[in-house]
Write a protein that holds these residues in place. Structure first.
Motif, mmCIF file in Angstrom:
data_model
loop_
_atom_site.group_PDB
_atom_site.id
_atom_site.type_symbol
_atom_site.label_atom_id
_atom_site.label_comp_id
_atom_site.label_asym_id
_atom_site.label_seq_id
_atom_site.Cartn_x
_atom_site.Cartn_y
_atom_site.Cartn_z
ATOM 1 N N UNK A 45 0.860 -1.188 0.000
ATOM 2 C CA UNK A 45 0.000 0.000 0.000
ATOM 3 C C UNK A 45 0.898 1.240 0.000
ATOM 4 N N UNK A 46 0.594 2.163 -0.892
ATOM 5 C CA UNK A 46 1.437 3.333 -1.038
ATOM 6 C C UNK A 46 0.608 4.540 -1.426
ATOM 7 N N UNK A 47 1.250 5.706 -1.412
ATOM 8 C CA UNK A 47 0.560 6.954 -1.761
ATOM 9 C C UNK A 47 1.543 7.905 -2.435
ATOM 10 N N UNK A 48 1.017 8.796 -3.236
ATOM 11 C CA UNK A 48 1.855 9.768 -3.938
ATOM 12 C C UNK A 48 2.625 10.673 -2.980
ATOM 13 N N UNK A 49 2.040 10.988 -1.833
ATOM 14 C CA UNK A 49 2.695 11.915 -0.897
ATOM 15 C C UNK A 49 3.542 11.205 0.163
ATOM 16 N N UNK A 50 3.867 9.962 -0.059
ATOM 17 C CA UNK A 50 4.594 9.140 0.903
ATOM 18 C C UNK A 50 6.099 9.214 0.640
ATOM 19 N N UNK A 51 6.858 9.515 1.685
ATOM 20 C CA UNK A 51 8.304 9.683 1.552
ATOM 21 C C UNK A 51 9.050 8.380 1.278
ATOM 22 N N UNK A 52 8.610 7.276 1.846
ATOM 23 C CA UNK A 52 9.337 6.011 1.716
ATOM 24 C C UNK A 52 8.691 5.014 0.754
ATOM 25 N N UNK A 53 7.595 5.372 0.168
ATOM 26 C CA UNK A 53 6.848 4.410 -0.645
ATOM 27 C C UNK A 53 7.619 3.933 -1.870
ATOM 28 N N UNK A 59 12.117 -2.133 -3.460
ATOM 29 C CA UNK A 59 12.635 -3.253 -2.662
ATOM 30 C C UNK A 59 11.758 -4.488 -2.839
ATOM 31 N N UNK A 60 10.450 -4.317 -2.838
ATOM 32 C CA UNK A 60 9.542 -5.449 -2.994
ATOM 33 C C UNK A 60 9.605 -6.033 -4.409
ATOM 34 N N UNK A 61 9.715 -5.183 -5.409
ATOM 35 C CA UNK A 61 9.830 -5.670 -6.783
ATOM 36 C C UNK A 61 11.130 -6.461 -6.957
ATOM 37 N N UNK A 62 12.222 -5.969 -6.364
ATOM 38 C CA UNK A 62 13.489 -6.704 -6.414
ATOM 39 C C UNK A 62 13.361 -8.045 -5.710
ATOM 40 N N UNK A 141 9.354 2.018 6.316
ATOM 41 C CA UNK A 141 10.331 1.704 5.281
ATOM 42 C C UNK A 141 10.821 0.272 5.413
ATOM 43 N N UNK A 142 11.061 -0.353 4.277
ATOM 44 C CA UNK A 142 11.518 -1.733 4.242
ATOM 45 C C UNK A 142 12.994 -1.824 3.880
ATOM 46 N N UNK A 143 13.628 -2.810 4.459
ATOM 47 C CA UNK A 143 14.970 -3.232 4.069
ATOM 48 C C UNK A 143 14.852 -4.701 3.701
ATOM 49 N N UNK A 149 12.040 -10.873 7.461
ATOM 50 C CA UNK A 149 11.358 -11.104 8.746
ATOM 51 C C UNK A 149 9.842 -11.134 8.553
ATOM 52 N N UNK A 150 9.339 -10.239 7.728
ATOM 53 C CA UNK A 150 7.903 -10.184 7.464
ATOM 54 C C UNK A 150 7.409 -11.458 6.791
#
Length: 152
Positions: A45-53, A59-62, A141-143, A149-150
């Motif tokens: 889930x993401x948004x245009x105004x999101x700093x880490x999206x 990262x998820x696509x990779x 933010x994801x690493x 872990x998730x």
């Protein structure tokens, strides 16, 4: 043989065009969050105004490229009226080949609740649904380590 080589070269050189985000209505949420028949589904889930999206989407696509059993879908919490901007943002981030949805109703809080009743609407939010029905969600933010872990 030359024709085949030329066709292959053109296919590689041609840009890939992804479809614009598909509308997400409240009636679509059950299918979106249903347990997959096999493997794992990740809903980003993401948004245009999101700093880490954008960082999370990349990262998820990779991650998905290295894990064939993962079904990944991006869901923009922005309205479908922003679909051109959403599509452009995904293309600029080079993640426009991932299936994408965008909110299509005027009640985003209702869709948020249907996706995850424990979610307050903050982005980025990542939800993992496994074929055994277990679910996990994480905001922020994801690493690579947080993704691992998730998915454990």
């Amino acid at each position: 043989m030359k024709t085949l080589g030329l066709a292959l070269a053109l296919a590689v050189a041609m840009p890939s065009f992804a479809a614009p985000p598909v509308p997400l209505n409240t009636t679509d949420v059950d299918a979106l969050v249903a347990k997959p028949a096999k493997g794992t589904r990740i809903i980003a889930l993401w948004a245009l105004d999101c700093a880490y999206c954008e960082q999370n989407l990349k990262a998820l696509a990779d991650w998905q490229r290295k894990h064939a059993d993962v079904d990944l879908v991006f869901v923009a919490t922005d309205p479908m009226s922003q679909s051109v901007t959403l599509e452009a943002r995904l293309k600029a981030a080079h993640v426009d080949t991932v299936p994408s949805r965008a909110y299509a109703e005027s009640t985003p809080d209702r869709i948020n609740f249907l996706i995850d009743p424990a979610w307050g609407g903050e982005t980025p939010r990542t939800m993992v649904i496994k074929s055994d029905g277990t679910r996990r969600a994480l905001s922020g933010a994801l690493t690579t380590a947080r993704i691992s872990k998730l998915l454990d």
